[in-house]
Design an enzyme around this catalytic site. Structure first.
Site, PDB file in Angstrom:
ATOM      1  CG  HIS A   1      45.967  12.373  11.592  1.00 27.06           C
ATOM      2  ND1 HIS A   1      45.187  12.451  10.458  1.00 27.06           N
ATOM      3  CD2 HIS A   1      45.191  12.825  12.616  1.00 27.06           C
ATOM      4  CE1 HIS A   1      44.004  12.942  10.786  1.00 27.06           C
ATOM      5  NE2 HIS A   1      43.967  13.170  12.091  1.00 27.06           N
TER       6      HIS A   1
ATOM      7  CG  ASP B   1      46.999  18.721  17.127  1.00 23.38           C
ATOM      8  OD1 ASP B   1      46.481  17.709  16.612  1.00 23.38           O
ATOM      9  OD2 ASP B   1      46.438  19.838  17.156  1.00 23.38           O
TER      10      ASP B   1
HETATM   11  P1  AMP Z   1      41.540  14.683  13.230  1.00 24.01           P
HETATM   12  O1  AMP Z   1      40.301  15.360  13.725  1.00 24.01           O
HETATM   13  O2  AMP Z   1      41.784  13.361  13.863  1.00 24.01           O
HETATM   14  O3  AMP Z   1      41.569  14.625  11.712  1.00 24.01           O
HETATM   15  O4  AMP Z   1      42.755  15.571  13.707  1.00 24.01           O
HETATM   16  C1  AMP Z   1      43.301  16.608  12.969  1.00 24.01           C
HETATM   17  C2  AMP Z   1      44.276  17.312  13.879  1.00 24.01           C
HETATM   18  O5  AMP Z   1      45.114  18.107  13.069  1.00 24.01           O
HETATM   19  C3  AMP Z   1      43.625  18.239  14.896  1.00 24.01           C
HETATM   20  O6  AMP Z   1      44.005  17.836  16.216  1.00 24.01           O
HETATM   21  C4  AMP Z   1      44.194  19.618  14.546  1.00 24.01           C
HETATM   22  O7  AMP Z   1      44.454  20.418  15.675  1.00 24.01           O
HETATM   23  C5  AMP Z   1      45.465  19.248  13.801  1.00 24.01           C
HETATM   24  N1  AMP Z   1      45.949  20.218  12.833  1.00 24.01           N
HETATM   25  C6  AMP Z   1      45.250  20.836  11.847  1.00 24.01           C
HETATM   26  N2  AMP Z   1      46.043  21.638  11.125  1.00 24.01           N
HETATM   27  C7  AMP Z   1      47.286  21.530  11.667  1.00 24.01           C
HETATM   28  C8  AMP Z   1      48.554  22.110  11.366  1.00 24.01           C
HETATM   29  N3  AMP Z   1      48.719  22.978  10.358  1.00 24.01           N
HETATM   30  N4  AMP Z   1      49.611  21.778  12.126  1.00 24.01           N
HETATM   31  C9  AMP Z   1      49.466  20.917  13.153  1.00 24.01           C
HETATM   32  N5  AMP Z   1      48.311  20.316  13.483  1.00 24.01           N
HETATM   33  C10 AMP Z   1      47.223  20.629  12.748  1.00 24.01           C
END
Ligand code: AMP
Length: 122
Positions: free
Chosen positions: A107, A37
């Site tokens: 995810h 993440d």
């Molecule tokens: P959610 O709120 O459950 O949809 O989680 C989305 C997650 O994606 C968050 O914890 C973000 O920090 C993570 N995230 C967003 N963009 C990226 C990226 N490019 N690479 C890795 N993690 C990401």
């Protein structure tokens, strides 16, 4: 607001799967891709995503076939083994607005490396 009823191929995790944007890979097989993440909430914070297009857990539970579901879940266990998370971990999947889902590709957050705090913040 994100749409979790119609899959959007332009979401950021679809781009990660297509290698259009970089990610720090932890594990990959035929069914899943797992990566760090970008904004870790614990010493270990991995995102595990299916290689098929599901908007959310809801979508996955309705549309994925049994073989894919089983292999997806087993893959999470393989990642747990690979990372030797012997002291335990937390798995979270957020769905929709009330769940706090930001990215409309299913995810699972895999969190570990310390005792994870309260399950729900108020
Ligand atoms: P959610 O709120 O459950 O949809 O989680 C989305 C997650 O994606 C968050 O914890 C973000 O920090 C993570 N995230 C967003 N963009 C990226 C990226 N490019 N690479 C890795 N993690 C990401």
């Amino acid at each position: 607001m994100i749409d979790i009823t119609n899959y959007n191929n332009d979401n950021i995790f679809a781009k990660i799967l297509r290698k259009e944007i970089p990610s720090k890979k932890i594990f990959e097989n035929e069914y899943v891709y797992a990566f760090e993440d970008i904004s870790p909430q614990a010493p270990v914070h991995i995102l595990v995503i299916p290689k098929l297009a599901f908007c959310s857990f809801n979508d996955f539970s309705k549309k994925a076939d049994a073989k894919f579901m089983i292999e997806f879940i087993k893959s999470i266990s393989l990642i747990v083994e690979k990372l030797e998370l012997n002291e335990g971990y937390r798995l979270i999947t957020n769905v929709g607005k009330y769940g706090g889902q930001e990215v409309p590709h299913l995810h699972f957050h895999l969190l570990s490396g310390k005792q994870i705090g309260r399950m729900v913040s108020t």
